[in-house]
Design an enzyme around this catalytic site. Structure first.
Site, short mmCIF file in Angstrom:
data_model
loop_
_atom_site.label_atom_id
_atom_site.label_comp_id
_atom_site.label_asym_id
_atom_site.label_seq_id
_atom_site.Cartn_x
_atom_site.Cartn_y
_atom_site.Cartn_z
N ASP A 166 0.80 -1.12 0.10
CA ASP A 166 -0.01 -0.03 -0.01
C ASP A 166 0.99 1.28 -0.07
O ASP A 166 2.02 1.11 -0.15
CB ASP A 166 -1.10 -0.05 1.24
CG ASP A 166 -2.26 0.67 0.90
OD1 ASP A 166 -2.24 1.40 -0.01
OD2 ASP A 166 -3.22 0.14 1.72
N ASP A 221 -9.98 3.56 -3.66
CA ASP A 221 -10.67 2.46 -3.12
C ASP A 221 -12.08 2.16 -3.58
O ASP A 221 -12.79 3.14 -3.58
CB ASP A 221 -10.76 2.48 -1.62
CG ASP A 221 -9.41 2.12 -0.76
OD1 ASP A 221 -8.44 2.20 -1.75
OD2 ASP A 221 -9.56 2.28 0.51
C1 GLA Z 1 -5.87 1.47 1.46
C2 GLA Z 1 -6.09 0.26 0.51
C3 GLA Z 1 -7.05 -0.63 0.69
C4 GLA Z 1 -6.82 -1.53 1.86
C5 GLA Z 1 -6.76 -0.26 3.23
C6 GLA Z 1 -6.39 -0.81 4.52
O1 GLA Z 1 -6.92 2.30 1.64
O2 GLA Z 1 -6.10 1.16 -0.87
O3 GLA Z 1 -7.43 -1.49 -0.44
O4 GLA Z 1 -5.62 -2.18 2.03
O5 GLA Z 1 -5.85 0.89 2.78
O6 GLA Z 1 -6.11 0.25 5.45
#
Ligand code: GLA
Length: 670
Positions: A166, A221
């Protein structure tokens, strides 16, 4: 979306050439060596807990083992799913004295290796997560920035096969540097570990990450709503040229089965991910999955499109009026075609074998990948696609085409208020519907009969002929119907199913569309706050639309007092782009007004536009507003409209932090 993200450095300078095309200059040298790990030659398939659990208590050893068991017992492993992956919150907040990760003692009391071993014992592979930053996004555990070699070694020693990496809390360090460091550390660990990059498309990874990761997220997301899924499709579909064997665009994990979309929308989600050769990471708790969810996730015809060895991402060949046609060339010369209807009304979506790239032939075999039936077509590929639905086809040259029945589409036409609007009726009233048998086959369809079925108590009468002896190649046979809705019909969505039967063998073509019965009572007369008038529907990019508070985060009711640039409002709607809130104005309303702006609950980012639509016409537009702007007063004349839509767009830069307010929103009706 998320406040905690420390955003990446200005890795790339984006200039615009004279021709208007974006030109990217890498601020740091391109990655030195190739990734070359031999992994993800087709897009990775598996499970990740994040969309189902976030950091909730459900995320633990029992869940992960349960998923691995289900992979085997419910046919998912057979269907190609392989990786069982952990997301954020699997570790303790602090490293141990040696600087190593410590597995979270409550969730994983036996450590991570025990879980990995269990997953491996089922013939599956195991994946883990961390961030290319000092902490992960949920900030409950350390990230791997400056610990790449040590952590890669730990992962390898646990038997990790996959790392989702990430982007949070990255201290502004150059993204190419951060992701390349992990690539090299994984390589040095000696274990082949798939690298799934998750920097949300911020640094245009499609331009440089082919040699760094096996896949890269292209967007922010996903959330479990049709609007969110659709926004992601729009972003990811433009990037087809960058995907290929071993390096894929990743439009984020699947939401199929999480409950925020209809099954038709989930089928679209799954179809489009397959068409776009996306990684297929199941994101729902399979221990609670419905039979329909399992049916979607294990559709082998659709999975074969995703996993096709040619490794080409399907691309849109037309998108007119929200009727999207995608085509994906396949290794054996077939084409996978997705006919996707973005709109709220049923639409006939049409293309042809030649338009999707098939060589000329007298006729083709066309397989419907959701009904699993084969037909022959003289060349036209068409279907009446329900609102938000997708018809997936696989077109082949087949010298034996004549053994298949001709492809007949059962079409339905229904009056709507504006193109793409939801069809609706009022209790006690009737509508006219036309259904038709459309023969795309080279051969005639014989003894054709049209039927229309509605819910119990609805009166359906054919007002023209229902059958015809022969419908020739590329001919249409239509029947009109009077559909009378009972006076006591309750508000809700009802199915109308058009069926065309034809010979040989009583072959059936069917399309089902949804008609809303609206509450016939008009909106209250006088001026009302929009938050006090029941809406017809609301779509929101992050959590639900809130009444009289800001959007907050994902849970319902978690907003704050609506505040735009220091001004606090008692009433209004708190939304998150992309968002649509729709009201039934029943031709009785005249005016809408609101103070609009990005809510103060996000300080760093957020840029959106507010639009007011009266039926198919935009009657007000705020232009781009950011966190820096004061509220803008919007007024709109909505006279004569049946529907009022309040739309917030992401302003063209993704929806991160787009918490938006329709403050003091009022509707005036007679
Ligand atoms: C980010 C990523 C998500 C998830 C969260 C976890 O937002 O894009 O897919 O992994 O972190 O905290």
């Amino acid at each position: 979306m998320r406040t905690l993200r420390a955003m990446a450095s200005a890795l790339v300078a984006v200039a615009t050439s004279a021709a208007g095309a974006a030109v990217i200059t890498l601020a740091s040298a391109p990655p030195a060596a190739a990734l070359d790990n031999g992994l993800a030659l087709t897009p990775q398939m598996g499970f990740n807990n994040w969309n189902a659990t976030h950091c909730g208590a459900d995320f633990n050893e029992a869940m992960v083992k349960g998923i691995a068991d289900l992979f085997v017992s419910s046919g998912l492993k057979d269907a190609g799913y392989q990786y069982v992956n952990l997301d954020d919150c699997w570790a303790e907040k602090n490293r141990d004295a040696a600087g190593d990760y410590v597995p979270n003692k409550t969730r994983f009391p036996n450590g991570i290796k025990a879980v990995a071993d269990y997953v491996h014992s089922k013939g599956l592979k195991f994946g883990i997560y961390t961030s290319a930053g000092t902490m992960t996004c949920a900030q409950t555990m350390p990230g791997s920035l400056d610990h790449e070699a040590q952590d890669a070694k730990t992962f390898a020693s646990w038997g990790v096969d996959y790392l989702k990496y990430d982007n949070c809390n990255n201290n502004g360090v150059d993204a190419v540097k951060r992701y390349t460091a992990m690539r090299d550390a994984l390589k040095a660990s000696g274990r082949p570990i798939l690298l799934s990059m998750c920097e949300w498309g911020e640094n245009k990874p499609w331009l440089w990450a082919k040699d760094v990761g096996n896949s890269w997220r292209t967007t922010g997301d996903i959330s479990d709503s049709y609007t969110s899924m659709l926004g992601i499709v729009h972003q990811n579909m433009a990037l087809a040229q960058y995907a290929g064997r071993g390096h894929w665009n990743d439009p984020d994990m699947l939401e199929v089965g999480n409950g925020g979309m209809t099954d038709a929308e989930y089928r679209s989600h799954f179809s489009l991910w397959a068409e776009m050769a996306a990684p297929l990471l199941i994101g729902s708790d399979l221990r609670k999955a419905s039979p329909e969810t399992m049916k979607i996730l294990t559709n082998k015809d659709v999975i074969a499109v995703d996993q096709d060895k040619l490794g080409v991402q399907g691309a849109p060949i037309s998108t007119e009026g929200g009727r999207d046609v995608f085509a994906k060339p396949l290794a054996n010369g077939d084409r996978a075609v997705a006919l996707f209807n973005e709109t709220d009304s049923p639409q006939r979506v049409t293309t042809s074998a030649s338009a999707v790239g098939m060589p000329a032939a007298p006729a083709y075999r066309v397989r419907d990948l959701w009904t699993h039936t084969d037909r022959e077509t003289a060349g036209t590929l068409t279907a009446t696609v329900p609102a938000h639905g997708t018809v997936m086809l696989r077109v082949a040259r087949d010298p034996r085409w004549a053994v298949y029945p001709p492809a007949v589409d059962a079409g339905t036409e229904i009056p709507v208020v504006y193109p793409g609007a939801r069809p609706f009726v009022e209790p006690g009233k009737s509508i006219t519907v036309t259904t038709s048998a459309n023969n795309s086959g080279r051969l005639p369809a014989l003894l054709v009969r049209n039927e229309l079925a509605a819910s119990d108590g609805w009166n359906v009468q054919a007002t023209s002929k229902q059958s015809k002896v022969l419908v020739g190649s590329n001919q249409r046979f239509a029947t009109t119907w009077n559909v009378q809705v009972p006076a006591d019909a309750k508000p809700g969505s009802y199915d109308l199913t058009a069926t065309s039967t034809y010979e040989p063998d009583e072959t059936v073509s069917q399309s089902t569309i949804q008609v809303d019965v609206l509450n016939a009572s008009p909106p209250p007369s006088g001026t009302s706050y929009a938050s006090d008038v029941p809406w017809l529907r609301s779509d929101n990019g992050w959590g639900p639309v809130e009444k009289d508070t800001s959007n907050g985060e994902q849970p319902a009711g978690d907003g704050h007092p609506i505040t735009i640039n220091g001004t606090v409002y008692k009433k209004g709607l708190g939304v998150h782009a992309p968002s649509t809130v729709e009201y039934y104005t029943a031709k009785k309303c005249t005016a809408f007004s609101a103070d609009v702006g990005v809510d103060d609950e996000k300080t760093a980012k957020g840029s959106v536009t507010f639009e007011v639509w009266a039926d198919g016409t935009k009657v007000a537009d705020s232009g781009l507003l950011t966190t820096a702007d004061a509220a803008e007063h919007l007024t709109a004349d909505v006279t004569g409209s049946t529907f009022l839509r309040l739309i917030v767009t992401d302003g063209g830069n993704g929806n991160d932090s787009d918490h938006s307010d329709w403050a003091d929103a009022r509707l005036t009706c007679t």
